[in-house]
Design an enzyme around this catalytic site. Structure first.
Site, PDB file in Angstrom:
ATOM      1  N   TYR A 157       0.825  -1.211   0.000  1.00 43.95           N
ATOM      2  CA  TYR A 157       0.000   0.000   0.000  1.00 43.95           C
ATOM      3  C   TYR A 157       0.860   1.262   0.000  1.00 43.95           C
ATOM      4  O   TYR A 157       0.403   2.344   0.356  1.00 43.95           O
ATOM      5  CB  TYR A 157      -0.964  -0.023   1.189  1.00 43.95           C
ATOM      6  CG  TYR A 157      -2.224  -0.804   0.885  1.00 43.95           C
ATOM      7  CD1 TYR A 157      -3.428  -0.163   0.659  1.00 43.95           C
ATOM      8  CD2 TYR A 157      -2.191  -2.183   0.779  1.00 43.95           C
ATOM      9  CE1 TYR A 157      -4.580  -0.870   0.357  1.00 43.95           C
ATOM     10  CE2 TYR A 157      -3.331  -2.914   0.470  1.00 43.95           C
ATOM     11  CZ  TYR A 157      -4.520  -2.246   0.262  1.00 43.95           C
ATOM     12  OH  TYR A 157      -5.658  -2.953  -0.051  1.00 43.95           O
ATOM     13  N   GLY A 273      -9.468  -6.267  -5.219  1.00 41.10           N
ATOM     14  CA  GLY A 273      -8.096  -6.610  -5.600  1.00 41.10           C
ATOM     15  C   GLY A 273      -7.408  -7.477  -4.558  1.00 41.10           C
ATOM     16  O   GLY A 273      -6.631  -8.384  -4.887  1.00 41.10           O
ATOM     17  N   ASP A 274      -7.695  -7.210  -3.282  1.00 40.53           N
ATOM     18  CA  ASP A 274      -7.139  -8.041  -2.214  1.00 40.53           C
ATOM     19  C   ASP A 274      -7.682  -9.461  -2.294  1.00 40.53           C
ATOM     20  O   ASP A 274      -6.952 -10.433  -2.120  1.00 40.53           O
ATOM     21  CB  ASP A 274      -7.486  -7.435  -0.855  1.00 40.53           C
ATOM     22  CG  ASP A 274      -6.896  -6.042  -0.671  1.00 40.53           C
ATOM     23  OD1 ASP A 274      -5.681  -5.894  -0.840  1.00 40.53           O
ATOM     24  OD2 ASP A 274      -7.654  -5.118  -0.367  1.00 40.53           O
ATOM     25  N   ARG A 275      -8.989  -9.566  -2.566  1.00 38.68           N
ATOM     26  CA  ARG A 275      -9.609 -10.884  -2.674  1.00 38.68           C
ATOM     27  C   ARG A 275      -9.022 -11.657  -3.849  1.00 38.68           C
ATOM     28  O   ARG A 275      -8.790 -12.876  -3.764  1.00 38.68           O
ATOM     29  CB  ARG A 275     -11.114 -10.710  -2.843  1.00 38.68           C
ATOM     30  CG  ARG A 275     -11.914 -11.981  -2.958  1.00 38.68           C
ATOM     31  CD  ARG A 275     -12.090 -12.675  -1.623  1.00 38.68           C
ATOM     32  NE  ARG A 275     -11.176 -13.772  -1.449  1.00 38.68           N
ATOM     33  CZ  ARG A 275     -11.232 -14.650  -0.463  1.00 38.68           C
ATOM     34  NH1 ARG A 275     -12.163 -14.535   0.474  1.00 38.68           N
ATOM     35  NH2 ARG A 275     -10.371 -15.616  -0.366  1.00 38.68           N
ATOM     36  N   ALA A 278      -5.448 -12.848  -2.942  1.00 35.63           N
ATOM     37  CA  ALA A 278      -5.526 -13.957  -1.993  1.00 35.63           C
ATOM     38  C   ALA A 278      -5.945 -15.239  -2.687  1.00 35.63           C
ATOM     39  O   ALA A 278      -5.388 -16.322  -2.425  1.00 35.63           O
ATOM     40  CB  ALA A 278      -6.509 -13.605  -0.878  1.00 35.63           C
TER      41      ALA A 278
END
Length: 478
Positions: A157, A273-275, A278
């Site tokens: 980030y 985007g995080d999902r 992951a």
């Protein structure tokens, strides 16, 4: 009743067949606060809306959000990050039960981002302590926590954890033997050599390419940018994500592949985007190749958005933010948006088992009656009750996917009852349209529509086109 924006495997069955992995999440962590409320008046002090707060949800953000997702999926997660010596840092630790937090000192206040929303609309975001900090020191405990994991996700980030020389050296060492997925930030560091997949979105890819790619927009740009970044970064693959369209994957060994996203009606994209990152990491840990892993990540992100996105993480309904029976969030969003714009909501219904030309013509005619079309679809149990144990021929997930592939269908609501009356009462369409050899006066849904002044109409019937007749013909051919 279930509003179904796209077909999905049941979350419980997906989790029961997916092994648990040890996953390290490396990156910058912050405190996210979502304040939601209602607003129906302006302040007397200034022409600004007054928000009556209804909920105040707090969660670990940044790399902490990735750790939360993976933990809810049942994995053994270690979060490697830096935190300030303050109350927000204490709150972040408390918000990560089940996550092993290996945190070094950041030397600066822990950043807090507060989003204020009214209904589905963002009103303002308030940032505290979000000025760019110096690159933090990395402790031996932080680098040692990478040993023995099955996969690594770097959630950069732009606050320096992924830029720290000691962390980069440790990540490059691990990447030689362990799948590493890097979700980059325009103000962050480039992925280390050996990264399996980097996942910039289109805007990020354009910034990283820094004018070196001149291919307009869409797939041509994504393809050129992904290939440029694979070479520039010297990594295994780059998946440029293109929102609702999917992702374009460029691999140093396997060339280019487009991975489409399922059709999903979604509002808040926060965390998608995080999902995705992951999901890619888990698939790589399970032995998938890059293209398969990106497809798994795209599916995971779409499922996450279909479930309500980051708002689903504020509940304790299960270990993963997936769609649950009874949630008509997406169809209701479509209806709300159309009504807010003064439009007309049209609905129709049926089993739609083996879509044929007659169905397509009927649905197109129904859509022409208004500004959106919601299809009330009989569930598998409902079809069996109506048509016998040998039906449906296609599962409700397949039927939903085919319906949503039609441009004239805006949303699908699956109902378990023999009639769609309860479903109709939930979103109250202005028009109920039905094809076939019916008359408007004879349609049983007429009494239900009359409860709120809705109208019932019939659309042209095309004789000779019948699911039952088609099924019988196929059985005869077989």
């Amino acid at each position: 009743m279930t509003a179904t924006p796209a077909p999905r495997r049941a979350a419980a069955s997906a989790r029961s067949t997916t092994p648990s992995f040890r996953i390290a999440v490396v990156g910058d962590t912050l405190l996210d606060v979502d304040v939601t409320g209602t607003s129906d008046r302006l302040s007397p002090d200034a022409p600004v809306p007054v928000v009556d707060v209804r909920t105040d949800h707090r969660r670990a953000g940044g790399a902490g959000l990735v750790a939360t997702m993976l933990t809810r999926d049942g994995h053994d997660v270690t979060l490697i990050t830096v935190l300030g010596d303050d109350r927000p840092a204490d709150e972040i630790r408390a918000l990560l039960p089940g996550v092993t937090v290996v945190g070094g000192p950041s030397g600066v206040p822990t950043p807090v981002k507060t989003r204020v929303r009214v209904a589905d609309h963002a009103l303002v975001r308030i940032d505290e302590g979000c000025d760019p900090p110096p690159v933090p020191d990395v402790t031996d405990a932080m680098t040692a926590a990478l040993d023995g994991v099955d996969a690594v996700v770097v959630a950069d980030y732009g606050r320096g954890v992924a830029a720290a020389p000691a962390m980069r050296a440790a990540l490059a060492r691990i990447a030689a033997t362990t799948p590493l997925v890097w979700d980059p930030h325009p103000k962050g560091a480039a992925p280390v050599t050996g990264t399996a997949v980097a996942t910039p979105n289109t805007a990020e890819a354009r910034r990283f390419a820094d004018g070196a790619v001149h291919h307009g927009d869409g797939v041509p740009f994504a393809t050129a940018a992904a290939n440029h970044l694979v070479r520039t970064w010297d990594i295994g693959a780059v998946a440029v994500t293109m929102g609702a369209h999917g992702a374009l994957v460029a691999s140093a060994t396997d060339g280019n592949r487009f991975v489409p996203a399922p059709s999903v009606t979604a509002g808040d994209p926060c965390g998608a985007g995080d999902r995705l990152a992951a999901g890619i990491a888990v698939a790589l840990a399970a032995g998938a190749d890059v293209s398969e892993a990106v497809a798994a990540g795209v599916d995971a992100a779409s499922e996450y958005l279909a479930a309500g996105g980051v708002a689903a993480l504020s509940t304790d309904d299960g270990p993963a933010p997936v769609r649950v029976p009874g949630a008509d969030h997406d169809a209701m969003r479509v209806v709300h948006d159309v009504r807010s714009a003064g439009g007309t909501v049209v609905a129709t219904g049926g089993c739609f088992d083996l879509l044929h030309a007659g169905h397509a013509r009927t649905l197109s005619a129904a859509r022409a009656l208004g500004d959106c079309l919601v299809v009330c679809l009989n569930s598998d149990d409902s079809v069996r009750a109506l048509k016998g144990p040998d039906r449906p021929i296609m599962s409700q997930d397949d039927r939903v996917e085919l319906l949503l592939a039609l441009d004239c269908v805006d949303a699908v609501v699956v109902f378990d009852e023999q009639t769609p009356d309860d479903a109709l009462r939930r979103f109250r369409p202005d028009v109920w349209a039905k094809g076939g050899d019916y008359t408007a006066a004879g349609l049983p849904e007429g009494a239900t529509l009359a409860e709120w002044g809705g109208q019932v109409v019939t659309v042209p019937f095309h004789p000779g086109r019948s699911t039952t007749r088609l099924a019988a013909a196929l059985e005869h051919v077989g």
